[in-house]
Design a protein around this motif. Structure first.
Motif, PDB file in Angstrom:
ATOM      1  N   UNK A   1       0.830  -1.257  -0.047  1.00 40.26           N
ATOM      2  CA  UNK A   1       0.065  -0.088   0.077  1.00 40.26           C
ATOM      3  C   UNK A   1       0.771   1.293  -0.103  1.00 40.26           C
ATOM      4  N   UNK A   2       2.034   1.140   0.447  1.00 43.14           N
ATOM      5  CA  UNK A   2       3.043   2.364   0.616  1.00 43.14           C
ATOM      6  C   UNK A   2       3.757   2.552  -0.730  1.00 43.14           C
ATOM      7  N   UNK A   3       3.659   1.738  -1.626  1.00 41.05           N
ATOM      8  CA  UNK A   3       4.448   1.507  -2.925  1.00 41.05           C
ATOM      9  C   UNK A   3       3.611   2.353  -4.048  1.00 41.05           C
ATOM     10  N   UNK A   4       4.247   3.442  -4.649  1.00 37.50           N
ATOM     11  CA  UNK A   4       3.832   4.185  -5.493  1.00 37.50           C
ATOM     12  C   UNK A   4       3.258   3.434  -6.685  1.00 37.50           C
ATOM     13  N   UNK A   5       4.093   2.234  -7.410  1.00 35.62           N
ATOM     14  CA  UNK A   5       3.885   1.406  -8.416  1.00 35.62           C
ATOM     15  C   UNK A   5       2.813   0.744  -8.055  1.00 35.62           C
ATOM     16  N   UNK A   6       2.407   0.255  -6.847  1.00 34.10           N
ATOM     17  CA  UNK A   6       1.204  -0.698  -6.509  1.00 34.10           C
ATOM     18  C   UNK A   6       0.128   0.324  -6.711  1.00 34.10           C
ATOM     19  N   UNK A   7       0.053   1.534  -6.145  1.00 34.41           N
ATOM     20  CA  UNK A   7      -1.142   2.517  -6.180  1.00 34.41           C
ATOM     21  C   UNK A   7      -1.376   2.721  -7.453  1.00 34.41           C
ATOM     22  N   UNK A   8      -0.491   3.044  -8.413  1.00 39.45           N
ATOM     23  CA  UNK A   8      -0.624   3.352  -9.820  1.00 39.45           C
ATOM     24  C   UNK A   8      -1.259   2.093 -10.767  1.00 39.45           C
ATOM     25  N   UNK A   9      -0.983   0.718 -10.392  1.00 37.03           N
ATOM     26  CA  UNK A   9      -1.360  -0.226 -10.832  1.00 37.03           C
ATOM     27  C   UNK A   9      -2.980  -0.376 -10.401  1.00 37.03           C
ATOM     28  N   UNK A  10      -3.258   0.073  -9.297  1.00 39.95           N
ATOM     29  CA  UNK A  10      -4.856   0.063  -8.900  1.00 39.95           C
ATOM     30  C   UNK A  10      -5.470   0.845  -9.682  1.00 39.95           C
ATOM     31  N   UNK A  11      -4.719   2.118  -9.981  1.00 40.51           N
ATOM     32  CA  UNK A  11      -5.650   3.023 -10.659  1.00 40.51           C
ATOM     33  C   UNK A  11      -5.832   2.520 -12.209  1.00 40.51           C
ATOM     34  N   UNK A  12      -4.861   1.751 -12.576  1.00 42.27           N
ATOM     35  CA  UNK A  12      -4.954   1.165 -14.077  1.00 42.27           C
ATOM     36  C   UNK A  12      -6.002   0.378 -14.032  1.00 42.27           C
ATOM     37  N   UNK A  13      -6.192  -0.454 -13.111  1.00 47.01           N
ATOM     38  CA  UNK A  13      -7.292  -1.473 -13.068  1.00 47.01           C
ATOM     39  C   UNK A  13      -8.618  -0.800 -13.032  1.00 47.01           C
ATOM     40  N   UNK A  14      -8.543   0.026 -12.067  1.00 47.25           N
ATOM     41  CA  UNK A  14     -10.001   0.873 -11.969  1.00 47.25           C
ATOM     42  C   UNK A  14     -10.327   1.440 -13.229  1.00 47.25           C
TER      43      UNK A  14
ATOM     44  N   UNK B   1     -12.908  -6.444  -4.108  1.00 51.44           N
ATOM     45  CA  UNK B   1     -12.188  -6.103  -2.983  1.00 51.44           C
ATOM     46  C   UNK B   1     -10.725  -6.232  -3.174  1.00 51.44           C
ATOM     47  N   UNK B   2     -10.160  -5.158  -2.435  1.00 51.35           N
ATOM     48  CA  UNK B   2      -8.648  -5.036  -2.661  1.00 51.35           C
ATOM     49  C   UNK B   2      -8.032  -5.725  -1.777  1.00 51.35           C
ATOM     50  N   UNK B   3      -7.302  -6.869  -2.136  1.00 52.02           N
ATOM     51  CA  UNK B   3      -6.353  -7.615  -1.145  1.00 52.02           C
ATOM     52  C   UNK B   3      -4.889  -7.505  -1.345  1.00 52.02           C
ATOM     53  N   UNK B   4      -4.361  -6.730  -0.185  1.00 56.79           N
ATOM     54  CA  UNK B   4      -3.170  -6.447  -0.003  1.00 56.79           C
ATOM     55  C   UNK B   4      -2.302  -7.660   0.039  1.00 56.79           C
ATOM     56  N   UNK B   5      -1.490  -7.959  -0.883  1.00 60.54           N
ATOM     57  CA  UNK B   5      -0.430  -8.975  -1.246  1.00 60.54           C
ATOM     58  C   UNK B   5       0.874  -8.503  -0.654  1.00 60.54           C
ATOM     59  N   UNK B   6       1.373  -7.321  -0.598  1.00 60.45           N
ATOM     60  CA  UNK B   6       2.486  -6.932  -0.278  1.00 60.45           C
ATOM     61  C   UNK B   6       3.742  -7.349  -0.961  1.00 60.45           C
ATOM     62  N   UNK B   7       3.531  -7.821  -2.030  1.00 62.84           N
ATOM     63  CA  UNK B   7       4.588  -8.417  -3.164  1.00 62.84           C
ATOM     64  C   UNK B   7       5.085  -9.592  -2.444  1.00 62.84           C
ATOM     65  N   UNK B   8       4.084 -10.371  -1.988  1.00 65.29           N
ATOM     66  CA  UNK B   8       4.719 -11.625  -1.070  1.00 65.29           C
ATOM     67  C   UNK B   8       3.503 -12.761  -1.583  1.00 65.29           C
ATOM     68  N   UNK B   9       3.966 -13.932  -2.132  1.00 60.08           N
ATOM     69  CA  UNK B   9       2.905 -14.898  -2.488  1.00 60.08           C
ATOM     70  C   UNK B   9       2.112 -15.318  -1.278  1.00 60.08           C
ATOM     71  N   UNK B  10       2.889 -15.555  -0.176  1.00 55.17           N
ATOM     72  CA  UNK B  10       2.191 -16.141   0.923  1.00 55.17           C
ATOM     73  C   UNK B  10       1.117 -15.175   1.627  1.00 55.17           C
ATOM     74  N   UNK B  11       1.545 -13.871   1.564  1.00 53.05           N
ATOM     75  CA  UNK B  11       0.289 -12.949   2.003  1.00 53.05           C
ATOM     76  C   UNK B  11      -0.795 -12.759   0.950  1.00 53.05           C
ATOM     77  N   UNK B  12      -0.292 -13.043  -0.140  1.00 53.32           N
ATOM     78  CA  UNK B  12      -1.170 -12.671  -1.496  1.00 53.32           C
ATOM     79  C   UNK B  12      -2.461 -14.054  -1.131  1.00 53.32           C
TER      80      UNK B  12
END
Lengths: 338, 331
Positions: B172-185, B197-208
């Motif tokens: 959520x703190x990553x600008x790239x992640x935020x922008x990718x979300x804007x692109x999906x929207x 739903x926005x599921x925060x994966x933190x670039x981590x497969x386990x968290x995803x």
């Protein structure tokens, strides 16, 4: 005795004599190394002797110089401090946050210094009074300080610092021109500060009774105790000095970068700090070292990195050379003590 | 489908070209010395971009010398390296910032010395006092937009219902992640869909995986999952297998998947038709563009806007095209 045999004896005896002379003056090695390197680089590396680059190197001494001074105090007393570089970040983020919130400089600077001293005091209490192993204690403090900085900032950089703070610590004063430099070049305040602190703490270490106590504590703790030296207090104080130096580094770096981050100084630089101190004549077994030697050790390493950057040589070769020099100097230290 | 992919590829090339002004026109001049203040070489993007920049510089019409420094993720060391490069008198400072705010002081010093700066991949923070003269990076918004858009169009062609999308985002703190979300929207808005739903994966497969598992139960009829990076795809696959929703395109159980980056797992899943669209993290295009801009920036040309590279969309139909294969760098 024939002329030939007399000459052989003379040559044989002159080598150990020279060796003993150098062994008795360990600070001379980094001085000689630095002077030789400076001459070679000035003759062979374009722009190395340019005043702008000389001031650049001088300013860079202010980045790690304080940490090296703190490490010298700790190592002369027989300890080691692995935490100083993460304490810099911990002190920086807290001080910077206060500066941004209050839009003033002094409380933030005071906090940086205080947090550095607090971490130093924690190390000092654990090593001197609880008799814990310095390596383990400071390794733990290193992790604590890093974790604290990340927790405190949520890994976000702190910015928006008062201009007065940035302008004061990152200023360049006494502009001058030299040689081919067209524009006047100022002297970095960080370099001047580290020089002043080095002179003051170097004097304390080498010319005062307190300094003698630190050397004696590091050389032989039992003898120092029998001699009436309060060994615990001496050791504790050296860690507090190292912490204070981390606090000053936090000020310098925060002002220079215009921001405080959790990764201002990384673990790779710890090797530079230890290398500069050891090249400067400090022994990992304590009782040896000097601020003069350490500063020249740091100058040697800084010039090496700078020259390689100017030449465009891979920074990884510089790492190999630094590591090799460190091993060689430690080897010399072992030979010196035999 | 081939037409669509070609169009996407052309779109990206045109977009990059438009940003550059006049592509291919390089002002001939003498040797250009570029100082690179790099974070290190430990990351695949860092080392690959270093390698590709050298290759493109060697092939450039203008003689370009790249002077490389690496800071080992040490912010203070990167500032020192930049100072050294400024002292060397480079014609251009190319910075890949470790810290987007701290790098501003190096940009200022370079500017004071009359040296232009180019930020690479990570932009100087918008609120920093001193901005680089140009930023060359990835168009993160376009990445997710193009990937999701490709899937929506495929769903339309298949006659599948377009409704809600599960979004497995990055940090959520990553600008790239935020922008990718804007692109999906944006892609959702284009096709009348919405993000369930926005599921925060933190670039981590386990968290995803941990975030996706309950969401699949909450939305049992979901037929489109959009993932912010292939780096989380192994976790997504595991959860979908456990939920009995892991099936290739053409199977009635297939859930449409869009993703970004084209890492090896993405290629594997495109070939097996489990993944429907994947937009590349175009390091090659970014390096090529950066080298094209170097002589122009060093010659004093100014740029009004950032140069954001839009890589092509990989699909099961084009994944093995030689043209697409030439874009790969992470495999």
């Amino acid at each position: 005795m024939s002329d030939a045999s007399r000459s052989l004896v003379t040559r044989d005896s002159s080598v150990p004599r020279l060796w003993h002379w150098f062994s008795a003056r360990p600070a001379l090695l980094p001085v000689v190394l630095s002077v030789v390197m400076a001459v070679i680089f000035a003759l062979t590396v374009p722009n190395f002797a340019d005043l702008r680059n000389i001031m650049n190197i001088f300013g860079q001494l202010g980045f790690l110089g304080f940490l090296c001074i703190g490490m010298t105090y700790v190592m002369v007393a027989g300890g080691i401090d692995l935490s100083s570089y993460t304490v810099v970040s911990a002190a920086a983020v807290v001080g910077a946050t206060v500066m941004v919130a209050t839009e003033t400089t002094l409380p933030g600077c005071f906090l940086m210094l205080l947090i550095g001293c607090v971490f130093g005091a924690i190390n000092g209490v654990a090593v001197a009074y609880l008799r814990m192993i310095p390596f383990i204690v400071t390794l733990s403090t290193m992790v604590v300080a890093e974790g604290f900085a990340i927790w405190f900032t949520q890994a976000q950089s702190v910015y928006g610092l008062p201009d007065a703070f940035i302008d004061t610590f990152s200023a360049r004063v006494f502009p001058m021109t030299l040689g081919i430099t067209a524009r006047p070049v100022g002297t970095p305040v960080a370099g001047i500060m580290v020089l002043m602190v080095a002179l003051a703490l170097g004097f304390v270490l080498s010319r005062t009774i307190y300094g003698r106590r630190i050397y004696l504590t590091g050389a032989n703790e039992e003898t120092a105790r029998v001699s009436g030296i309060k060994v615990r207090q001496v050791k504790f104080a050296t860690y507090v000095v190292a912490g204070a130096m981390a606090g000053i580094t936090a000020m310098i770096l925060t002002a220079d970068l215009g921001t405080a981050t959790t990764a201002m100084v990384r673990d790779v630089r710890l090797m530079d700090i230890i290398a500069a101190t050891v090249i400067g004549g400090a022994s990992l077994r304590g009782g040896k070292g000097s601020i003069l030697g350490t500063m020249f050790g740091l100058l040697f390493l800084t010039m090496l990195s700078n020259a390689f950057n100017l030449l465009g040589v891979s920074p990884f070769i510089a790492m190999v050379i630094k590591g090799t020099v460190l091993v060689a100097v430690i080897g010399l230290d072992v030979l010196r003590t035999k | 489908m081939t037409t669509l992919n070609r169009r996407d590829f052309m779109t990206s090339a045109v977009a990059a070209g438009a940003a550059l002004g006049a592509p291919g026109i390089v002002h001939a001049q003498g040797k250009v010395t570029v100082g690179m203040a790099w974070p290190g070489m430990q990351d695949a993007v860092w080392s690959t971009s270093h390698k590709l920049l050298n290759e493109f510089a060697a092939a450039s019409d203008t003689e370009i010398e790249l002077v490389f420094t690496a800071a080992d993720m040490d912010v203070a060391k990167q500032a020192s390296d930049a100072n050294d490069l400024i002292s060397r008198g480079v014609d251009l400072l190319l910075v890949f910032p470790i810290d987007s705010k701290a790098i501003s002081s190096s940009v200022k010093r370079a500017r004071d010395a009359g040296i232009p700066t180019m930020a690479f991949l990570r932009q100087v923070h918008a609120e920093a006092k001193h901005q680089a003269d140009v930023f060359v990076g990835i168009d993160a918004k376009y990445q997710q937009l193009s990937s999701a858009r490709t899937v929506f169009e495929k769903m339309k062609a298949d006659g599948a219902a377009i409704g809600e999308v599960l979004w497995v985002s990055g940090d959520i703190r990553d600008e790239n992640s935020r922008l990718r979300g804007v692109g999906l929207q944006e892609a959702c808005d284009e096709h009348g869909a919405s993000i369930a739903q926005d599921l925060v994966g933190n670039w981590d497969p386990q968290q995803a995986a941990a975030a996706l598992a309950p969401a699949l139960k909450a939305y049992p009829d979901i037929n489109h999952i959009s993932v912010a990076s292939d780096v989380m795809m192994s976790g997504v696959r595991q959860v979908m297998q456990d939920a009995g929703k892991w099936a290739p395109h053409g199977d009635p159980n297939h859930v449409y998947l869009s993703s970004v980056d084209v890492f090896p797992i993405g290629l594997e899943l495109l070939r097996s038709k489990h993944l429907d669209a994947d937009t590349i993290f175009d390091v090659t295009g970014m390096c090529r563009t950066a080298v094209e801009l170097m002589p122009r920036l060093a010659a004093g040309e100014t740029f009004d806007s950032d140069v954001l590279i839009q890589g092509p969309v990989f699909t099961p139909d084009n994944v093995d095209d030689p043209e697409m294969q030439s874009q790969l760098w992470a495999t």
